[in-house]
Each structure stands twice: as structure tokens, then as C-alpha cells.
Design an enzyme around this catalytic site. Structure first.
Site, PDB file in Angstrom:
ATOM      1  N   GLY A 201      37.810 -28.479  57.902  1.00  0.00           N
ATOM      2  CA  GLY A 201      36.840 -27.848  58.781  1.00  0.00           C
ATOM      3  C   GLY A 201      37.390 -26.589  59.399  1.00  0.00           C
ATOM      4  O   GLY A 201      38.506 -26.163  59.093  1.00  0.00           O
ATOM      5  N   ASP A 202      36.614 -25.984  60.293  1.00  0.00           N
ATOM      6  CA  ASP A 202      37.053 -24.750  60.935  1.00  0.00           C
ATOM      7  C   ASP A 202      37.641 -25.038  62.313  1.00  0.00           C
ATOM      8  O   ASP A 202      37.532 -26.141  62.847  1.00  0.00           O
ATOM      9  CB  ASP A 202      35.920 -23.727  61.005  1.00  0.00           C
ATOM     10  CG  ASP A 202      34.718 -24.209  61.809  1.00  0.00           C
ATOM     11  OD1 ASP A 202      34.865 -25.131  62.636  1.00  0.00           O
ATOM     12  OD2 ASP A 202      33.614 -23.661  61.607  1.00  0.00           O
ATOM     13  N   GLY A 203      38.269 -24.006  62.885  1.00  0.00           N
ATOM     14  CA  GLY A 203      38.922 -24.166  64.175  1.00  0.00           C
ATOM     15  C   GLY A 203      37.969 -24.470  65.318  1.00  0.00           C
ATOM     16  O   GLY A 203      38.214 -25.396  66.102  1.00  0.00           O
ATOM     17  N   PRO A 204      36.880 -23.700  65.461  1.00  0.00           N
ATOM     18  CA  PRO A 204      35.980 -23.938  66.590  1.00  0.00           C
ATOM     19  C   PRO A 204      35.329 -25.319  66.589  1.00  0.00           C
ATOM     20  O   PRO A 204      34.888 -25.789  67.644  1.00  0.00           O
ATOM     21  CB  PRO A 204      34.924 -22.831  66.419  1.00  0.00           C
ATOM     22  CG  PRO A 204      35.619 -21.747  65.668  1.00  0.00           C
ATOM     23  CD  PRO A 204      36.538 -22.467  64.728  1.00  0.00           C
ATOM     24  N   VAL A 206      36.334 -28.485  64.114  1.00  0.00           N
ATOM     25  CA  VAL A 206      37.294 -29.572  63.908  1.00  0.00           C
ATOM     26  C   VAL A 206      38.556 -29.351  64.725  1.00  0.00           C
ATOM     27  O   VAL A 206      39.099 -30.280  65.332  1.00  0.00           O
ATOM     28  CB  VAL A 206      37.613 -29.727  62.407  1.00  0.00           C
ATOM     29  CG1 VAL A 206      38.730 -30.743  62.187  1.00  0.00           C
ATOM     30  CG2 VAL A 206      36.359 -30.165  61.656  1.00  0.00           C
ATOM     31  N   GLY A 207      39.055 -28.109  64.755  1.00  0.00           N
ATOM     32  CA  GLY A 207      40.247 -27.832  65.543  1.00  0.00           C
ATOM     33  C   GLY A 207      40.047 -28.141  67.014  1.00  0.00           C
ATOM     34  O   GLY A 207      40.898 -28.762  67.666  1.00  0.00           O
ATOM     35  N   CYS A 279      54.836 -15.043  59.548  1.00  0.00           N
ATOM     36  CA  CYS A 279      54.866 -14.757  60.979  1.00  0.00           C
ATOM     37  C   CYS A 279      56.226 -14.257  61.444  1.00  0.00           C
ATOM     38  O   CYS A 279      56.328 -13.584  62.471  1.00  0.00           O
ATOM     39  CB  CYS A 279      54.468 -15.997  61.769  1.00  0.00           C
ATOM     40  SG  CYS A 279      55.352 -17.487  61.270  1.00  0.00           S
ATOM     41  N   GLU A 378      50.616  -7.525  65.399  1.00  0.00           N
ATOM     42  CA  GLU A 378      50.974  -8.183  64.140  1.00  0.00           C
ATOM     43  C   GLU A 378      49.959  -7.794  63.073  1.00  0.00           C
ATOM     44  O   GLU A 378      48.762  -8.070  63.206  1.00  0.00           O
ATOM     45  CB  GLU A 378      50.985  -9.703  64.337  1.00  0.00           C
ATOM     46  CG  GLU A 378      51.460 -10.459  63.118  1.00  0.00           C
ATOM     47  CD  GLU A 378      51.570 -11.954  63.377  1.00  0.00           C
ATOM     48  OE1 GLU A 378      52.525 -12.572  62.867  1.00  0.00           O
ATOM     49  OE2 GLU A 378      50.717 -12.504  64.084  1.00  0.00           O
TER      50      GLU A 378
END
Length: 477
Positions: A201-204, A206-207, A279, A378
Site C-alpha cells: 500500500g501507500d504511505g498515507p 497503510v503507512g 541516502c 538531497e
């Protein structure tokens, strides 16, 4: 085409509570690579309850039982090694050699490291009449990125399994294939039902559900600083532990006595590897102003020797992950030029002959200052910025003048000076003279690069609570 439409909850492959699919794009071709289901808070709730139920028994397993489990997982991983490498190439466009020799290799590396640490780890320590006990923290929520997909899964899951935690994984929805194969490996190895759960799922959605769920005792997130802030905010009401490995803008100080050709060439390669999508990449190269012209010529040659092409072409660089990321990189390159940076190599646009796919030219920008956008933000692409300095003190000041603190690099001939400079850098990991990867070295950042540490024995502490049992031993007569 890969269709991965089920989640792994309580030891079974199950349908999502509400059907919803997402197309996964191959960044090398811009074509459809597969589909996944997108989860909801209800799916996370089912996974969290399964993990909580499994924790009661799994947390009480012996070290020998968990050693045996990790050994079985390693055995199954070896059987699926080629599948894992192929999945990573397909989902994120990594060159086949990089997927085979680095990306997939990191997954098994973390498993083997966790196994070695577990065999020697002390979960109990007597102190006088008190017993200090290290116990698994509980249910862990893992939210992992797309740039080193199985590396970031393994460096969280392996130590968590080793100490007796149960967990829910939400991998990146744009690079989910490696997580599917990872889950198949754990299933084949006989991980007990409910101990490991996968919800895509996506962050907003499931995250956020993982971060805020009251049955999740800690959340470990790797990704952007912006998203990490949201994870912490969502976790705050339930006062759960939050571990974050976030962004970076790592300085690479080339001291006046360094072997300039060797150091600059290594610095360029360090940025370009994985198409700049690391990163901890040494993206800010700090060079003595007295040697800048020579360093620019070396950097230009190294960048122009960096080949870009399809993952199966033998090229050193593949595409970046998505159209969104390609656009962001192009915007930042253009902004650097507008703010006064000089394009030494590469620049805007796609490499010649690579109009299909999200390919970026290996780019070097010189005459950059630490106040420019490209000196501070970044970029997360194959873009190196070169910044001049007059004194070593000034180099250290520039290096530390960043909101980030994930990694730093120092090159020089005088070992004592290299070490002294390293001691002054505000970063969680400092690499001296192109040192090799150390799987036992703790990895994590200062400042807005996060908190907590992964890798090796330091990773175990993230998933443990400390209990003091007073009066465990009787006082001596």
C-alpha cells in the site's frame, strides 16, 4: 507480467479487504511490469492482530530455535537468489550486475550478520542482586523504501526475528516485487503464522495505519525526512518507539595531501552507483580551492566514463525509479545552473539514445556553494556537486553546515589527520579512504537524518526493551 494481488497475513496469502490495484512500472522501459493490491487500515488491523497473537509464543522461543529459523531462511534465500536479483532489476531498473552482486547480496548479508550476532548475544546480565533482562519489544511495523529494497527489508526483519519480535512490513509500492519474494522465502522457511506479515500500500494509507495502530509497539521507517516526520507524528498518540533512517547530503572531504585522482574518481563513482539513489552517497565533494581545476578535470573524466543504459546492457547506471523522481532531479539540476553552478559533465535531459526510460546523465556541477539549493537539498540522482575550501577548518565547517548527518567521507595520506577530521564531523557513519562495507558497523544518522541505528549488534537494541528484576539473587549472608 507479475500479479501480486494477495497479502500475507497470519501465515496465509489472503485477499485485501477492499479490492484496489496499482500498476507497477518498469523504469527502464516505462512499460507495465506488474500489479499489486493496495491495502487499507482494515488490512493493517488484521495483520496487527495476527502479529499480536503470535507474539505470545514467538517471544518465548529459545535462542536455539531462532538460530535454526534464521538458518532455514538463509537456505531458502540462497535458493531464490537469482529470482531476487531479477525482481530488483525489474522493479527499480538496477543494472543486472548491481542487483546480483550488491542489491540481492545485502539481503543475505544482513541475515547472516543477524545469525552471527544472535549466537553471541547476551539477553540477561546479573548486576549484584538484580537481573537486567533484554526482551523483545513486541509488534514492529516496518515501512521500507524502493532504492535498496531488500537491503532495507532485511536489515529490519532479520534482527527483529532474531530477538523474538513479530512484525508487519509495508514495502514501497513502486518497487514491491522483492518484498513478495522475500515473503515467499520466509513462508518456505517455516516462519510461524503471524510472526511476519506483508501488506502492500501507500504511505498515507497503510503507512499511517501501521504508525498509528495501538497494537504496534514500535515503527521503523526508512525514507525521506518529510515522510519520517509524518510517521513520528502518527506514532505519537500511542507513545510507541520510532526508529528513522532518513535523508542525507553527505560531505566528501578530500584533504590537501590526498591522492587527488584516486579520491576524486572514487567520489564520483560513489555518487553514481545505483543511479545516485543512495541516502548515504557522497554527494558534496569538498576540494581545496588550490586544486579545484585539476579535481574538476578528473571528475569530468570519471563522470563521462560512466556508462548509462538498459539493465541488461552491461552499463554501469540504469534509470532512476520513476517519472516523478526524474522530474525532481531535472528541476534541481536546472536550479543549480540558475543559481550559478557550472555543468562540468552531464546536465539536463536524457542521455543520447535513451529517450525511453527514466535515464539521467551522470552529472557534475562545479562552482557550487553550500548556500545553493543543490548544495543543501538531497537530489537522489547521479548528481555530484563540487565545493571549494581554503583551510581544513573551513572544510569541516562546510561539511557540518547541513540539516543532515547520515554519512561523511574523508580522504588523505596522513592517517592521523584523516582520523582527526573524522572526529569533528557530525554524522552517524564516517568512511575513511574508501573503506569497504562493514556489515557490523552501525548505520544511522545525526540531526534530520534520523535516530537509532541499524546493522550488526546495534540493530538488536532497536527491538528490545530493558527490564530490571530486583531481588533476583539473594543478598550474601
Amino acid at each position: 507480467m507479475r500479479d501480486y494481488l494477495k497479502f500475507y497475513i497470519n501465515g496465509r496469502w489472503v485477499d485485501p479487504k477492499t479490492p484496489k490495484t496499482l500498476d507497477v512500472i518498469n523504469p527502464a522501459t516505462e512499460g507495465l511490469a506488474g500489479r499489486i493490491s493496495m491495502g487499507s487500515a482494515a488490512d493493517v488491523d488484521a495483520a496487527a492482530k495476527a502479529a499480536r497473537a503470535a507474539f505470545a509464543s514467538y517471544s518465548q522461543t529459545t535462542v536455539d530455535e531462532r538460530v535454526a529459523l534464521l538458518e532455514r531462511i538463509i537456505g531458502e534465500y540462497k535458493k531464490r537468489y537469482a529470482d531476487m536479483a531479477a525482481a530488483i532489476t525489474e522493479e527499480m531498473g538496477a543494472p543486472a550486475a548491481l542487483s546480483q552482486n550488491a542489491q540481492a547480496a545485502m539481503g543475505i548479508g544482513h541475515l547472516q550478520t543477524a545469525l552471527g550476532v544472535l549466537k553471541q548475544f547476551h539477553f540477561q546480565e546479573p548486576r549484584g542482586t538484580t537481573l537486567i533482562v533484554k526482551e523483545p519489544i513486541g509488534v514492529c511495523g516496518f515501512i521500507t523504501p524502493w532504492n535498496w529494497p531488500v537491503n532495507q527489508i532485511a536489515c529490519k526483519v532479520a534482527p527483529a526475528l532474531a530477538v523474538g519480535c513479530t512484525m508487519i512490513l509495508k514495502p514501497s509500492e513502486i518497487a514491491p516485487f522483492s518484498a513478495q519474494i522475500w515473503t515467499e522465502i520466509l513462508d518456505a522457511a517455516g516462519v510461524p503464522a503471524g510472526v511476519f506479515n506483508l501488506v502492500n500500500g501507500d504511505g498515507p494509507t497503510v503507512g499511517a495505519a501501521i504508525s498509528s495502530h495501538p497494537e504496534v509497539d514500535m515503527v521503523s521507517f526508512t525514507g525521506s525526512t518529510r515522510a519520517g516526520i509524518e510517521v513520528a507524528r502518527n506514532a505519537a498518540p500511542t507513545v510507541k518507539r520510532v526508529h528513522q533512517e532518513l535523508g542525507g547530503k553527505s560531505p566528501n572531504i578530500i584533504l590537501p595531501d590526498a591522492d587527488l585522482k584516486k579520491a576524486v574518481t572514487a567520489g564520483v563513482r560513489g555518487v553514481m552507483t545505483n543511479s545516485g539513489q543512495s541516502c548515504n552517497a557522497p554527494t558534496r565533494m569538498l576540494v581545496p580551492n588550490s586544486k579545484m581545476d585539476e579535481a574538476i578535470a578528473i571528475a569530468k573524466a570519471a563522470a563521462e566514463a560512466t556508462t548509462v543504459g538498459a539493465p541488461d546492457s552491461g552499463a554501469m547506471l540504469g534509470p532512476v525509479i520513476s517519472a516523478t523522481q526524474w522530474d525532481k532531479i531535472q528541476t534541481l539540476i536546472q536550479q543549480g545552473i540558475q543559481e550559478g553552478a557550472t555543468v562540468v559533465a552531464g546536465g539536463p535531459g536524457k542521455p543520447q539514445g535513451l529517450e525511453k526510460g527514466y535515464y539521467v546523465k551522470p552529472t557534475v556541477l562545479a562552482k557550487v556553494t553550500n548556500q545553493m539549493t543543490v548544495g543543501r537539498e538531497e537530489i537522489f540522482g547521479p548528481v555530484l556537486v563540487m565545493i571549494g575550501y581554503d583551510t581544513v577548518d573551513q572544510a569541516v565547517e562546510i561539511a557540518n553546515d547541513t540539516p543532515y548527518g547520515l554519512a561523511a567521507y574523508v580522504s588523505g595520506s596522513d592517517v592521523e589527520q584523516v582520523r582527526k577530521v573524522a572526529s569533528r564531523l557530525r554524522a552517524g557513519q564516517v568512511n575513511l579512504n574508501s573503506a569497504a562495507v562493514d556489515m557490523m558497523a552501525p548505520f544511522g544518522g545525526y540531526k534530520q537524518s534520523g535516530n537509532g541505528r541499524e546493522w550488526g549488534d546495534h540493530a538488536f537494541g532497536e527491538f528490545l526493551e530493558t527490564k530490571a528484576v530486583l531481588g533476583y539473587e539473594a543478598k550474601p549472608a
